[in-house]
Design an enzyme around this catalytic site. Structure first.
Site, PDB file in Angstrom:
ATOM      1  N   HIS A  64     -43.773  59.128  64.611  1.00 11.96           N
ATOM      2  CA  HIS A  64     -44.193  58.383  63.256  1.00 11.96           C
ATOM      3  C   HIS A  64     -43.810  59.014  62.189  1.00 11.96           C
ATOM      4  CE1 HIS A  64     -46.651  55.994  66.825  1.00 11.96           C
ATOM      5  NE2 HIS A  64     -46.990  56.938  66.939  1.00 11.96           N
ATOM      6  N   GLY A  94     -43.427  73.371  67.063  1.00  8.23           N
ATOM      7  CA  GLY A  94     -46.005  72.516  65.974  1.00  8.23           C
ATOM      8  C   GLY A  94     -46.629  73.423  66.804  1.00  8.23           C
ATOM      9  N   ARG A  95     -48.026  72.284  65.915  1.00 12.85           N
ATOM     10  CA  ARG A  95     -49.010  72.839  66.786  1.00 12.85           C
ATOM     11  C   ARG A  95     -49.456  71.992  68.134  1.00 12.85           C
ATOM     12  NH1 ARG A  95     -53.825  69.597  66.573  1.00 12.85           N
ATOM     13  NH2 ARG A  95     -55.530  71.434  66.078  1.00 12.85           N
ATOM     14  N   ASP A  96     -49.975  73.220  69.311  1.00 14.70           N
ATOM     15  CA  ASP A  96     -49.836  73.061  70.349  1.00 14.70           C
ATOM     16  C   ASP A  96     -48.985  72.444  71.107  1.00 14.70           C
ATOM     17  OD1 ASP A  96     -51.939  73.258  72.690  1.00 14.70           O
ATOM     18  OD2 ASP A  96     -52.312  71.370  72.636  1.00 14.70           O
ATOM     19  N   HIS A  97     -47.615  73.306  71.070  1.00 12.38           N
ATOM     20  CA  HIS A  97     -46.978  72.757  71.067  1.00 12.38           C
ATOM     21  C   HIS A  97     -46.386  72.409  73.443  1.00 12.38           C
ATOM     22  CE1 HIS A  97     -42.103  72.120  71.600  1.00 12.38           C
ATOM     23  NE2 HIS A  97     -42.039  73.549  72.483  1.00 12.38           N
ATOM     24  N   ALA A  98     -46.896  71.558  73.724  1.00 14.05           N
ATOM     25  CA  ALA A  98     -45.922  71.000  75.701  1.00 14.05           C
ATOM     26  C   ALA A  98     -47.835  71.687  75.903  1.00 14.05           C
ATOM     27  CB  ALA A  98     -45.444  72.658  76.056  1.00 14.05           C
ATOM     28  N   ILE A 142     -63.027  53.941 102.063  1.00 18.71           N
ATOM     29  CA  ILE A 142     -63.224  55.474 101.777  1.00 18.71           C
ATOM     30  C   ILE A 142     -62.833  56.193 100.336  1.00 18.71           C
ATOM     31  CG2 ILE A 142     -64.417  57.181 103.057  1.00 18.71           C
ATOM     32  CD1 ILE A 142     -64.526  55.248 106.094  1.00 18.71           C
ATOM     33  N   ARG A 152     -54.703  59.637 106.877  1.00 20.36           N
ATOM     34  CA  ARG A 152     -55.988  58.977 106.070  1.00 20.36           C
ATOM     35  C   ARG A 152     -55.320  59.434 104.719  1.00 20.36           C
ATOM     36  NH1 ARG A 152     -61.997  61.119 107.443  1.00 20.36           N
ATOM     37  NH2 ARG A 152     -60.910  62.808 107.498  1.00 20.36           N
ATOM     38  N   GLN A 164     -37.841  69.124  69.121  1.00 23.58           N
ATOM     39  CA  GLN A 164     -38.284  68.871  71.091  1.00 23.58           C
ATOM     40  C   GLN A 164     -40.142  67.588  70.706  1.00 23.58           C
ATOM     41  OE1 GLN A 164     -39.113  69.489  74.244  1.00 23.58           O
ATOM     42  NE2 GLN A 164     -40.566  68.901  74.763  1.00 23.58           N
ATOM     43  N   THR A 165     -39.430  65.997  71.834  1.00 20.39           N
ATOM     44  CA  THR A 165     -40.615  65.222  71.330  1.00 20.39           C
ATOM     45  C   THR A 165     -40.856  64.555  72.789  1.00 20.39           C
ATOM     46  OG1 THR A 165     -41.421  63.129  70.291  1.00 20.39           O
ATOM     47  CG2 THR A 165     -39.279  63.995  70.672  1.00 20.39           C
ATOM     48  N   ARG A 166     -41.943  64.290  73.420  1.00 19.25           N
ATOM     49  CA  ARG A 166     -42.018  63.106  74.034  1.00 19.25           C
ATOM     50  C   ARG A 166     -43.399  62.205  74.239  1.00 19.25           C
ATOM     51  NH1 ARG A 166     -47.752  66.377  74.936  1.00 19.25           N
ATOM     52  NH2 ARG A 166     -48.378  64.606  75.990  1.00 19.25           N
ATOM     53  N   ARG A 175     -55.400  48.161 106.458  1.00 20.08           N
ATOM     54  CA  ARG A 175     -55.171  49.256 108.246  1.00 20.08           C
ATOM     55  C   ARG A 175     -54.111  48.356 109.652  1.00 20.08           C
ATOM     56  NH1 ARG A 175     -55.336  54.882 109.541  1.00 20.08           N
ATOM     57  NH2 ARG A 175     -56.659  55.874 108.007  1.00 20.08           N
ATOM     58  N   HIS A 210     -43.878  62.511  61.760  1.00 19.29           N
ATOM     59  CA  HIS A 210     -42.404  62.867  62.699  1.00 19.29           C
ATOM     60  C   HIS A 210     -41.651  63.248  62.030  1.00 19.29           C
ATOM     61  CE1 HIS A 210     -45.422  61.640  66.627  1.00 19.29           C
ATOM     62  NE2 HIS A 210     -45.505  63.228  66.260  1.00 19.29           N
TER      63      HIS A 210
END
Length: 689
Positions: free
Chosen positions: A320, A408-412, A594, A568, A314-316, A554, A323
């Site tokens: 490199h 992997g580490r810290d997936h998603a 604003i 607004r 899985q990759t987003r 406007r 990977h």
């Protein structure tokens, strides 16, 4: 004929299944032919037909026969098509059970087709076809005509991603958007009402106004953003969810620094609808069509090549060298073939666009052995839910025919929370996946963070680095900085082909488009400073500069809008859209509304940051000073109650917490204020020094 529908009862499920299947296959056959095909008498057929018609499953039309007698044609309604899909699943489940028993009797071994614990759907091995929710092409053509008369819901991009994976079996065993009972079970315990493991709420969120016009049992058409009907849905549930509870349970915290929690509170509709769907056609994709495969298409591909073991990656992000090493090791460890399965639906705001990423993947695909590696694109809307998302991704890859999955580490992981801390621990996803591995039906291949060891000239998991070695690593932040500043990216880190693609999309920051977004009270000096900044940037040259002042917009873009909160917000979103288009095309957008609400400013930031930098400048003039300046007399009218919902008087202003720059204007001339902004742009590398 009985006096009321209640006097008629539908046939048993297997009989009803045979009837609906026959009518769908031969809708214009005579009653005699239909009765013979079903092996029943004409009288029995008439009883079944009347019951099915009165139950809303079958529609009857008259047509003249060849001998001038009146004949009838029968067609399935939307409800009938949904019932046929449901009954088909049950029929297949029963036949699977019969086959399994016979296989065991004759061979003494199990068939290998393992039933899933679900009320209607068997989960088979990784090569057998899985159920889809589409009707046949012929049925779809007929149902589209009928669906054209239904109330329609225009799907959001995230809902289109969800619907596609519902229809093609990627979200198997779901048969539609979750009912309230299933939703409660998923939120609280990651389980559907029947106990099946499912960690992510898949719900159809709609506005209160739309929900008010929907009755339970009603069929609605689901359309894409071009108005094409993709599916119909029978609404069985309608409820107002507790979104704070959903955020806490699913994402771990009700913290709007989490992109999915922000979406939940600020973009998703207030009401959820649930019910089964009937798929009429898949969403149309014009890009990378040869790379897009449904679960059954991938299963057929694996079956053709004889791939019994397949590990999914899985990759987003672009691929490199780390990977590549990770995937090589995973395939060796699992003794499997490799499926590179990147997400091309919705990922984290600010990610590299999927067009660039896929070009990067294709550029390095020849670095992998073609006999054991393939790539397919997954149109998934990620939630960045960490541990739960890992389990969800595993179930999805199981449906796509995989046997192993890299976590992997810290997936998603979504990054930092509002306190600057990680939302999830680095290995929380691996731990939760491991707990449910057997039930998911997929083996986890766990990998730690990969780093480059200079002395060995190769990558190692960080826990296996030889003592005393020199470790080299480039973080995602450092990579983005090097790309932005045109600095060297070493070959040990990435492939030249990937770097070339990234540089094409992300040139040095001094040549990228960007947006400067001024916000502050009316009369604070936003427009004056914005004008001065525009002149200075035009003097420098190099990129087109566009000023989107509040009053100008406007007049020319939002003349029909009033000053309610809704209007607004809509005005600011329009400004943000135009600014994002200018940024995407390499120009400079200067906005000076604003913009009192933090959530709306954040939405504009997300739109712009998909293409370039967003620089928020808070013009921090006090309300007292603005009222003293009041050249238009607006504050006086607001104090007198003649202007309703006036920012700072009768309506709140959310002071920016972390703007890129805060400018004080009292006792400071305009040129100095504009120069402060220019220095900030220089510091950020957006303009040349």
């Amino acid at each position: 004929m009985p006096d009321s529908p209640s006097a008629l009862s539908l046939p048993e499920e297997d009989q009803l299944f045979r009837l609906l299947r026959q009518l769908d296959a031969a809708p214009e056959a005579s009653q005699r032919v239909t009765a013979e095909a079903l092996g029943i008498s004409l009288g029995r057929l008439n009883t079944w037909l009347r019951a099915a018609t009165e139950a809303g499953l079958v529609k009857v039309t008259e047509r003249p026969g060849p001998d001038k007698r009146q004949r009838f044609a029968y067609a399935l309604t939307l409800r009938g098509a949904t019932a046929k899909t449901r009954l088909t699943d049950r029929f297949l489940a029963s036949k699977l059970a019969e086959y399994d028993a016979l296989h065991a009797e004759l061979t003494g071994t199990a068939s290998g087709l393992v039933p899933l614990k679900h009320r209607s759907n068997p989960m088979q091995n990784n090569l057998a076809p899985i159920p889809e929710l589409y009707v046949s092409y012929e049925s779809a053509q007929k149902l589209k005509v009928e669906a054209g008369e239904l109330i329609s819901h225009d799907l959001t991009p995230r809902q289109i991603c969800d619907l596609e994976l519902l229809m093609n079996g990627g979200f198997n065993p779901l048969k539609g958007f979750l009912s309230e009972e299933d939703y409660d079970g998923v939120v609280e315990a990651m389980r559907l009402a029947d106990g099946t493991l499912w960690p992510m709420p898949i719900t159809l969120d709609v506005s209160e106004a739309f929900a008010e016009g929907i009755e339970l049992g009603q069929d609605i058409a689901l359309r894409d953003q071009e108005g094409v009907i993709l599916a119909t849905m029978t609404v069985t549930d309608k409820w107002v969810p507790n979104k704070a509870r959903e955020a806490e349970k699913v994402f771990g915290a009700d913290d709007q620094a989490h992109p999915a929690v922000n979406y939940l509170h600020n973009k998703a509709g207030a009401v959820y609808l649930g019910g089964p769907i009937t798929g009429l056609q898949q969403p149309v994709h014009y890009d990378f069509r040869a790379r897009r495969d449904s679960p059954n298409e991938l299963r057929a591909y694996f079956r053709k090549l004889g791939w019994r073991r397949v590990v999914a990656f899985q990759t987003r992000n672009p691929l490199h060298r780390a990977h590549q090493e990770l995937t090589f090791r995973a395939a060796r460890e699992a003794q499997s073939n490799l499926l590179i399965h990147p997400v091309v639906g919705m990922t984290k705001p600010g990610d590299v666009d999927h067009f660039t990423r896929v070009r990067c993947y294709e550029a390095v695909l020849d670095k992998y052995p073609s006999a054991t590696t393939t790539m397919s694109l997954l149109n998934l809307a990620m939630r960045m839910a960490g541990p739960r998302e890992a389990v969800w991704h595993g179930l999805i890859r199981k449906n796509h025919g995989c046997t192993h999955f890299i976590v992997g580490r810290d997936h998603a992981g979504p990054g930092k929370n509002s306190k600057g801390e990680d939302f999830y621990g680095p290995y929380d996803a691996q731990e939760l996946f491991k707990q449910h591995e057997a039930e998911i039906g997929l083996e986890m291949v766990d990998f730690k963070h990969m780093v480059y060891v200079q002395e060995k000239a190769q990558y190692y998991p960080v826990s296996e680095v030889p003592e005393g070695s020199t470790v080299l690593d480039i973080s995602g932040t450092e990579l983005r900085r090097r790309l932005a500043e045109g600095l060297e990216i070493p070959e040990w880190f990435s492939f030249p082909e990937v770097v070339k693609e990234l540089r094409r999309t992300r040139p040095p920051r001094s040549r990228q488009g960007f947006t400067v977004f001024f916000t502050g009270f009316s009369g604070s000096g936003k427009s004056t400073i914005a004008n001065a900044l525009m002149v200075k940037l035009m003097e420098m040259g190099g990129r087109p500069v566009t000023l989107l002042d509040g009053d100008i917009v406007r007049k020319n873009l939002s003349s029909e809008l009033g000053f309610s909160k809704e209007h607004r917000d809509l005005n600011i979103r329009r400004i943000g859209y135009v600014a994002s288009e200018i940024t995407k095309n390499g120009g400079i957008a200067i906005c000076a509304p604003i913009a009192p609400y933090a959530t709306t400013r954040r939405a504009v930031r997300e739109d712009v940051e998909s293409y370039g930098a967003f620089v928020e400048v808070h013009v921090a003039t006090t309300i007292e000073e603005c009222e003293r300046r009041d050249r238009k007399g607006l504050y006086k009218l607001a104090r007198e109650g003649k202007i309703k919902e006036f920012t700072g008087i009768s309506d709140p202003y959310d002071v920016p917490e972390n703007p890129e720059l805060r400018v004080e204007t009292e006792n400071v001339d305009v040129d100095n204020c504009a120069h402060q902004v220019l220095l900030k742009l220089e510091q950020m590398g957006l303009v040349a020094g």
